[in-house]
Design a protein around this motif. Sequence first.
Motif, mmCIF file in Angstrom:
data_model
loop_
_atom_site.group_PDB
_atom_site.id
_atom_site.type_symbol
_atom_site.label_atom_id
_atom_site.label_comp_id
_atom_site.label_asym_id
_atom_site.label_seq_id
_atom_site.Cartn_x
_atom_site.Cartn_y
_atom_site.Cartn_z
ATOM 1 N N ARG A 106 -17.286 12.862 -3.210
ATOM 2 C CA ARG A 106 -16.391 13.973 -2.879
ATOM 3 C C ARG A 106 -15.082 13.417 -2.334
ATOM 4 N N LYS A 107 -14.000 14.033 -2.780
ATOM 5 C CA LYS A 107 -12.666 13.636 -2.308
ATOM 6 C C LYS A 107 -12.318 14.452 -1.070
ATOM 7 N N PRO A 108 -11.741 13.838 -0.044
ATOM 8 C CA PRO A 108 -11.369 14.612 1.140
ATOM 9 C C PRO A 108 -10.248 15.609 0.838
ATOM 10 N N PHE A 159 -7.536 16.057 2.263
ATOM 11 C CA PHE A 159 -6.179 15.514 2.414
ATOM 12 C C PHE A 159 -5.776 14.624 1.243
ATOM 13 N N HIS A 160 -6.611 14.523 0.222
ATOM 14 C CA HIS A 160 -6.286 13.701 -0.953
ATOM 15 C C HIS A 160 -5.599 14.554 -2.018
ATOM 16 N N SER A 161 -4.367 14.195 -2.368
ATOM 17 C CA SER A 161 -3.647 14.891 -3.439
ATOM 18 C C SER A 161 -3.562 13.965 -4.653
ATOM 19 N N PRO A 162 -4.204 14.348 -5.781
ATOM 20 C CA PRO A 162 -4.226 13.456 -6.953
ATOM 21 C C PRO A 162 -2.827 13.072 -7.422
ATOM 22 N N ASP A 215 -0.218 12.464 -5.760
ATOM 23 C CA ASP A 215 0.392 11.417 -4.947
ATOM 24 C C ASP A 215 -0.027 10.017 -5.413
ATOM 25 N N ASN A 216 -1.202 9.911 -6.016
ATOM 26 C CA ASN A 216 -1.683 8.595 -6.479
ATOM 27 C C ASN A 216 -0.675 7.899 -7.388
ATOM 28 N N PHE A 217 0.010 8.688 -8.230
ATOM 29 C CA PHE A 217 0.914 8.083 -9.217
ATOM 30 C C PHE A 217 2.061 7.325 -8.555
ATOM 31 N N ASP A 261 -3.161 11.000 7.335
ATOM 32 C CA ASP A 261 -4.510 10.455 7.163
ATOM 33 C C ASP A 261 -4.466 9.061 6.540
ATOM 34 N N TYR A 262 -3.697 8.933 5.476
ATOM 35 C CA TYR A 262 -3.646 7.619 4.830
ATOM 36 C C TYR A 262 -2.856 6.603 5.668
ATOM 37 N N ALA A 263 -1.984 7.094 6.566
ATOM 38 C CA ALA A 263 -1.316 6.162 7.494
ATOM 39 C C ALA A 263 -2.351 5.537 8.437
ATOM 40 N N LEU A 302 -12.965 -4.644 0.932
ATOM 41 C CA LEU A 302 -13.958 -3.567 1.018
ATOM 42 C C LEU A 302 -13.199 -2.251 0.863
ATOM 43 N N HIS A 303 -13.614 -1.450 -0.106
ATOM 44 C CA HIS A 303 -12.852 -0.255 -0.485
ATOM 45 C C HIS A 303 -13.699 0.997 -0.282
ATOM 46 N N TYR A 304 -13.216 1.883 0.574
ATOM 47 C CA TYR A 304 -13.946 3.114 0.907
ATOM 48 C C TYR A 304 -13.548 4.210 -0.079
ATOM 49 N N GLN A 305 -14.014 4.071 -1.325
ATOM 50 C CA GLN A 305 -13.676 5.072 -2.351
ATOM 51 C C GLN A 305 -14.449 6.363 -2.068
ATOM 52 N N TYR A 306 -13.941 7.495 -2.561
ATOM 53 C CA TYR A 306 -14.465 8.845 -2.246
ATOM 54 C C TYR A 306 -14.323 9.163 -0.748
ATOM 55 N N GLU A 307 -15.416 9.376 -0.034
ATOM 56 C CA GLU A 307 -15.317 9.809 1.357
ATOM 57 C C GLU A 307 -14.682 8.730 2.228
ATOM 58 N N LYS A 308 -13.893 9.155 3.223
ATOM 59 C CA LYS A 308 -13.172 8.177 4.043
ATOM 60 C C LYS A 308 -13.848 7.965 5.400
ATOM 61 N N PRO A 309 -13.789 6.757 5.917
ATOM 62 C CA PRO A 309 -14.495 6.447 7.170
ATOM 63 C C PRO A 309 -13.923 7.164 8.387
ATOM 64 N N THR A 335 0.846 -1.189 0.000
ATOM 65 C CA THR A 335 0.000 0.000 0.000
ATOM 66 C C THR A 335 0.881 1.238 0.000
ATOM 67 N N LEU A 336 0.255 2.404 -0.077
ATOM 68 C CA LEU A 336 0.974 3.674 -0.190
ATOM 69 C C LEU A 336 0.406 4.673 0.799
ATOM 70 N N VAL A 337 1.283 5.381 1.499
ATOM 71 C CA VAL A 337 0.830 6.469 2.365
ATOM 72 C C VAL A 337 1.732 7.693 2.165
ATOM 73 N N THR A 338 1.094 8.832 1.900
ATOM 74 C CA THR A 338 1.882 10.060 1.713
ATOM 75 C C THR A 338 1.536 11.109 2.762
ATOM 76 N N ASN A 339 0.634 10.792 3.677
ATOM 77 C CA ASN A 339 0.344 11.723 4.776
ATOM 78 C C ASN A 339 -0.270 10.942 5.946
ATOM 79 N N ALA A 373 -4.864 2.404 0.653
ATOM 80 C CA ALA A 373 -4.849 2.505 2.115
ATOM 81 C C ALA A 373 -6.255 2.682 2.710
ATOM 82 N N ASP A 374 -7.244 2.977 1.865
ATOM 83 C CA ASP A 374 -8.617 3.173 2.360
ATOM 84 C C ASP A 374 -9.453 1.906 2.148
ATOM 85 N N ALA A 375 -8.864 0.762 2.446
ATOM 86 C CA ALA A 375 -9.562 -0.510 2.211
ATOM 87 C C ALA A 375 -9.337 -1.449 3.391
HETATM 88 N N1 UDP Z 1 -2.815 8.288 -1.520
HETATM 89 C C1 UDP Z 1 -2.016 8.881 -0.541
HETATM 90 N N2 UDP Z 1 -2.062 10.244 -0.406
HETATM 91 C C2 UDP Z 1 -2.841 11.054 -1.164
HETATM 92 C C3 UDP Z 1 -3.626 10.455 -2.168
HETATM 93 C C4 UDP Z 1 -3.605 9.072 -2.308
HETATM 94 O O1 UDP Z 1 -1.318 8.190 0.206
HETATM 95 O O2 UDP Z 1 -2.833 12.267 -0.962
HETATM 96 C C5 UDP Z 1 -2.755 6.820 -1.722
HETATM 97 C C6 UDP Z 1 -3.537 6.017 -0.665
HETATM 98 O O3 UDP Z 1 -3.015 4.703 -0.614
HETATM 99 C C7 UDP Z 1 -4.928 6.017 -1.270
HETATM 100 C C8 UDP Z 1 -4.624 5.818 -2.735
HETATM 101 O O4 UDP Z 1 -3.388 6.515 -2.958
HETATM 102 O O5 UDP Z 1 -5.753 4.993 -0.725
HETATM 103 C C9 UDP Z 1 -5.673 6.330 -3.714
HETATM 104 O O6 UDP Z 1 -6.358 7.465 -3.215
HETATM 105 P P1 UDP Z 1 -7.859 7.330 -2.654
HETATM 106 O O7 UDP Z 1 -7.984 6.008 -2.023
HETATM 107 O O8 UDP Z 1 -8.149 8.513 -1.774
HETATM 108 O O9 UDP Z 1 -8.734 7.429 -3.970
HETATM 109 P P2 UDP Z 1 -10.222 6.829 -4.211
HETATM 110 O O10 UDP Z 1 -10.183 5.372 -3.831
HETATM 111 O O11 UDP Z 1 -11.152 7.632 -3.376
HETATM 112 O O12 UDP Z 1 -10.413 7.032 -5.692
#
Ligand code: UDP
Length: 290
Positions: A106-108, A110-113, A115-117, A31-33, A241-248, A25-29, A136-138
């Motif tokens: 809606r994206k929170p 703390f989500h930076s697009p 960082d996804n890459f 919140d995702y930790a 189970l994947h919490y896409q968009y809003e985070k729990p 998994t990936l964490v850049t802040n 990380a949101d799963a």
């Molecule tokens: N992520 C991160 N920091 C960010 C954005 C994304 O660490 O600022 C990582 C994290 O693992 C996250 C994933 O990339 O779960 C994809 O982002 P997110 O899950 O928020 O996207 P969604 O599932 O809502 O499309």
Amino acid sequence: MTQSGLGVEGIALSGTAGSHQAFVTLVTNADYAMGATALARSLRRTDTTADLVVLHTGGVESPALEPLAALGCRLVACDLLPLSESFNNRHSRANVHGAAPFTKGRKPAFHSPLDNFCKLRLWQLTDYERCIFIDADALVLRNIDRYFAYPEFSAAPNVYESLADFHRLNSGVFVARPTLETFDAMLARLDEPDAFWPRTDQTFLQTFFPDWHGLPVTMNMLQYVWFNMPALWNWASIGVLHYQYEKPWEKDHPKTAQLQPLNDLWHAFFTGENIPEIANLPNPPASSPL
Ligand code: UDP
Ligand code: MN
């Protein structure tokens, strides 16, 4: 040396592999930790034999990583990808949201697009033969080790609203084979002049692997299925189970009330307290037994 001290590779493969397979998994802040902590605890409960790898950037302070270390994760420091300035500008939060607005959720904040890459660094983890990336949101709700046998590139469809969703994959869960050849080819393709990937890594991966293999939809059950397609919900069959968009872990968000049972489950895994028997959880009202 780069500013972070990680060298031109941008990654420090410290520690040793305990298996030839890893969940990544990936964490850049911070919140995702938190998200990764609940994910790692859920994975441990499946008695997986694979390693748990957490890619983390300089945006995460060490206290946020402690729970992950305590759960036996291999912590791998990395930089964001070395992308051109114009690429980074095109994929800033303001530009992505402006050029390709999110209309369904809606994206929170703390989500930076951009960082996804950084997920693509999975292909640098060459001491593993196969990896399963999980956002990380799963949460992983049952043992899913058998999916390490799936070929590159496998992902589940992005289903949460209608049949049309089957055209696209969701990049929150995927099976891949790390090689530097693939990593280098990806970087070159990603940052071609004027390239714009509206749904970031997801659009890119679908383009890079046009003949992607399908994982079952239960390997990436998206939280909106709970209220949009309840007939598809069956706790006993859900692998991820994947919490896409809003985070729990957001204090309050527009769908908090609708998603209360799912949010409660996430908090149980985050704290490690009162984790319920998954198969006994009530399905949403209009679900159909499989
Ligand atoms: N992520 C991160 N920091 C960010 C954005 C994304 O660490 O600022 C990582 C994290 O693992 C996250 C994933 O990339 O779960 C994809 O982002 P997110 O899950 O928020 O996207 P969604 O599932 O809502 O499309
Ligand atoms: Mn996600």
